[in-house]
Design a protein around this motif. Structure first.
Motif, short mmCIF file in Angstrom:
data_model
loop_
_atom_site.label_atom_id
_atom_site.label_comp_id
_atom_site.label_asym_id
_atom_site.label_seq_id
_atom_site.Cartn_x
_atom_site.Cartn_y
_atom_site.Cartn_z
N ILE A 91 -13.67 -2.90 -23.79
CA ILE A 91 -13.48 -2.76 -24.45
C ILE A 91 -13.52 -2.30 -26.00
O ILE A 91 -13.29 -1.85 -27.42
CB ILE A 91 -11.61 -2.09 -24.04
CG1 ILE A 91 -11.66 -0.91 -22.97
CG2 ILE A 91 -10.58 -1.20 -25.40
CD1 ILE A 91 -10.15 -0.80 -22.23
N THR A 92 -13.59 -3.78 -26.10
CA THR A 92 -13.91 -4.57 -28.03
C THR A 92 -15.06 -4.47 -28.02
O THR A 92 -15.04 -4.03 -29.22
CB THR A 92 -13.44 -6.14 -27.20
OG1 THR A 92 -11.98 -6.20 -27.25
CG2 THR A 92 -13.73 -6.83 -28.78
N PHE A 93 -16.01 -4.22 -27.10
CA PHE A 93 -17.73 -3.90 -27.45
C PHE A 93 -17.87 -2.21 -27.56
O PHE A 93 -18.65 -1.98 -28.82
CB PHE A 93 -18.16 -4.11 -26.30
CG PHE A 93 -19.01 -5.80 -27.06
CD1 PHE A 93 -19.47 -5.74 -27.47
CD2 PHE A 93 -18.20 -6.76 -25.83
CE1 PHE A 93 -20.21 -7.37 -28.38
CE2 PHE A 93 -18.37 -7.81 -26.51
CZ PHE A 93 -19.41 -8.02 -27.35
N ALA A 94 -16.81 -1.44 -26.66
CA ALA A 94 -16.95 -0.37 -27.07
C ALA A 94 -16.62 0.77 -28.66
O ALA A 94 -16.27 1.29 -28.92
CB ALA A 94 -16.18 0.70 -26.23
N VAL A 95 -14.88 0.07 -28.58
CA VAL A 95 -14.61 0.07 -30.47
C VAL A 95 -15.88 -0.80 -31.32
O VAL A 95 -15.66 -0.30 -32.33
CB VAL A 95 -12.97 -0.32 -30.15
CG1 VAL A 95 -12.32 -1.06 -31.48
CG2 VAL A 95 -12.02 0.18 -29.33
N ALA A 96 -16.05 -1.64 -31.32
CA ALA A 96 -16.52 -2.33 -32.44
C ALA A 96 -18.36 -1.19 -32.70
O ALA A 96 -18.59 -1.04 -33.75
CB ALA A 96 -17.62 -3.43 -31.88
N ALA A 97 -18.80 -0.75 -31.34
CA ALA A 97 -20.43 -0.01 -31.70
C ALA A 97 -18.94 1.44 -32.33
O ALA A 97 -19.91 1.82 -32.81
CB ALA A 97 -20.12 0.68 -29.90
N LEU A 98 -18.09 2.37 -31.84
CA LEU A 98 -17.66 3.13 -32.09
C LEU A 98 -17.49 3.53 -33.50
O LEU A 98 -18.11 3.76 -34.86
CB LEU A 98 -16.32 3.37 -31.85
CG LEU A 98 -16.52 4.47 -29.94
CD1 LEU A 98 -14.66 4.53 -29.63
CD2 LEU A 98 -16.91 5.75 -30.75
#
Length: 120
Positions: A91-98
């Motif tokens: 989830i942290t990497f997904a937020v960073a990607a967004l």
């Protein structure tokens, strides 16, 4: 982990690559910004660039840490279940990607807007 199998080089190597990439980007970015600044305002703008970079680094670390803590739903990562840590990282990497996509969209939109207003 790479650092465990490659020893010290597995730790230092990626840091060196990131440092060089960061230095190359920051130099070009700061030069691009400073070329459009009047000479009597360069000190102020240089200070603002440094402030914005430092605030971004500090805020980014804080926010991503908070995202991980919320996503992993644990108060102590050392005792957390591997699944919770994996979920937190995902989830942290997904937020960073967004956030990266959002920043790119803002940059492209800003560039298109400046081109549009300079023509007309």
């Amino acid at each position: 982990m790479t650092s465990a199998t490659l020893g010290v080089f597995g730790y230092i190597g990626p840091i060196a690559v990131m440092t060089v990439g960061h230095a190359v980007f920051q130099t070009a970015d700061n030069t691009a910004v400073m070329t459009d600044v009047r000479p009597d305002r360069r000190g102020v703008i240089s200070g603002m660039l440094n402030l914005s970079r430092d605030l971004g680094l500090i805020t980014g670390a804080f926010v991503m840490g908070a995202v991980f803590a919320l996503a992993s739903a644990t108060t102590d990562v050392t005792t957390a279940a591997p699944e919770a840590v994996a979920t937190g990282m995902r989830i942290t990497f997904a937020v960073a990607a967004l956030l990266i996509v959002l920043a790119l969209a803002i940059a492209v939109g800003s560039r298109a807007l400046s081109r549009h207003t300079s023509r007309g």
